[in-house]
Scaffold this motif. Sequence first.
Motif, short mmCIF file in Angstrom:
data_model
loop_
_atom_site.label_atom_id
_atom_site.label_comp_id
_atom_site.label_asym_id
_atom_site.label_seq_id
_atom_site.Cartn_x
_atom_site.Cartn_y
_atom_site.Cartn_z
N PRO A 207 3.39 13.74 7.97
CA PRO A 207 3.92 12.73 6.92
C PRO A 207 3.09 11.30 6.96
CG PRO A 207 5.05 12.44 8.96
CD PRO A 207 4.22 13.73 9.12
N ARG A 208 2.94 10.76 5.77
CA ARG A 208 2.10 9.60 5.72
C ARG A 208 3.24 8.48 6.30
NH1 ARG A 208 -1.00 8.64 -0.29
NH2 ARG A 208 -2.31 10.59 0.42
N LEU A 209 2.81 7.70 7.43
CA LEU A 209 3.47 6.58 7.99
C LEU A 209 3.66 5.43 7.10
CD1 LEU A 209 2.47 7.09 11.74
CD2 LEU A 209 4.47 8.08 10.36
N ARG A 210 2.79 5.16 6.58
CA ARG A 210 2.43 3.89 5.77
C ARG A 210 1.04 3.70 5.06
NH1 ARG A 210 1.51 2.85 10.61
NH2 ARG A 210 -0.04 1.69 11.55
N THR A 211 0.95 3.00 4.06
CA THR A 211 -0.30 2.91 3.17
C THR A 211 -0.61 1.47 3.12
OG1 THR A 211 0.23 4.78 2.05
CG2 THR A 211 -1.53 3.37 0.91
N GLU A 212 -1.90 1.14 3.52
CA GLU A 212 -2.41 -0.42 3.36
C GLU A 212 -3.55 -0.35 2.58
OE1 GLU A 212 -3.52 -1.41 7.47
OE2 GLU A 212 -1.28 -1.49 8.03
N SER A 213 -3.40 -1.53 1.69
CA SER A 213 -4.76 -1.92 0.65
C SER A 213 -5.50 -2.54 1.42
CB SER A 213 -4.04 -3.00 -0.35
OG SER A 213 -3.05 -2.39 -1.23
N VAL A 214 -6.91 -2.19 1.15
CA VAL A 214 -8.18 -2.76 1.89
C VAL A 214 -8.95 -3.74 0.79
CG1 VAL A 214 -10.17 -2.39 2.96
CG2 VAL A 214 -8.14 -1.09 3.29
N GLY A 215 -8.99 -4.88 1.24
CA GLY A 215 -9.73 -5.69 0.10
C GLY A 215 -11.19 -5.75 0.73
N VAL A 216 -12.12 -6.50 0.12
CA VAL A 216 -13.46 -6.79 0.22
C VAL A 216 -13.59 -8.14 0.89
CG1 VAL A 216 -14.10 -6.91 -2.40
CG2 VAL A 216 -15.74 -6.05 -0.58
N ASP A 217 -14.67 -8.37 1.41
CA ASP A 217 -15.02 -9.76 1.81
C ASP A 217 -16.39 -9.98 1.21
OD1 ASP A 217 -15.42 -11.93 2.95
OD2 ASP A 217 -15.57 -11.21 5.12
#
Length: 339
Positions: A170-180
């Motif tokens: 299962p997908r436990l969670r999804t996090e967005s990734v931003g750029v620096d």
Amino acid sequence: MSEFTAPGILPCQSIEALIDQGAISSAGPWDTDQVQPASLDLRLGARAWRVRASFLPRRGTVRQRIAEVAMHELDLTKGAVLERGCVYIAELQERLKLPKGISARANPKSSTGRVDVFVRLLSDFGDAFDDVNEGYEGPIYMEVAPQTFSVLVRTGTRLNQLRLKTGEPPRLRTESVGVDLTGEIAGFRGRRHAGVVDLDHVDGHDPRDFWEPLYPRDGQLLLDPGEFYILASKGAVEIPVMEAAEMTPIDPSVGEFRVHYAGFFDPGFGTDEAHGKGSKGVLEVRSHETPFILEDGQTVARLVYEPLTEKPSRLYGDLGSHYQRQGLKLSKHFRVWGE
């Protein structure tokens, strides 16, 4: 290997058990560091073929399809240069005889993605790249397509890795990734007419011969069509010890670019327990046909977390790692910028 009661990614001790049982075999001796905390490094075999086009072997074996599209054969035991802009199929040393209930998925290694070498796994009668069906028995191959640099490889070179799983985790969670885009150097752009990168030569290349540093203006960076960039995530990435993660591209409607060829993050990456607190994710970015202005903090990818079946007996970095505690960092093949 013990029976699993819930779907999940197999940790290193379960992978080693599969090897002991003959479910994963090799044409040569195993390397001592080949099994990672939640994945298995795969190694090039003795031969590769330059092919006219990529393919999926949906109705036959990979070797049958190679015979139809091969242009010439390369002997990898002596080392061979794979030219950028060309497509190759290479045999791998590993072979699978997966038990019922066990399937697999492959992904490029971090070092492979960071030099813009596009790789995908092939299995006989497979109708999808990188995915290996439950119970598959047979050889495995790899499609290799260098995009920016020509590369030198040989028998034993590791370009991709295999993750084994029970059921559909299962997908436990999804996090967005931003750029620096706030650093003194915001990123690096590959030089298209550079020399050959030896993929087994660690710290063996001057980065100035292959990369152009990029400096942000007002927190923005213009991506040129068809160019390849190395950037860093805005925030730190942390993979808990009972989880693994895969970085996936964002929806095309958010931007005209692709991020991250190499998507696996092993348990322990960026954690205190594995002495990696503060590690960032390195982003491999390729712009499509339209110039695109990237802004600091903009979401460029997503991390999808999945559970392990049990805690791994070792964590990311325990066998040594070039990327634990990393910031903006080129692949291990290049010396540190400015040194």
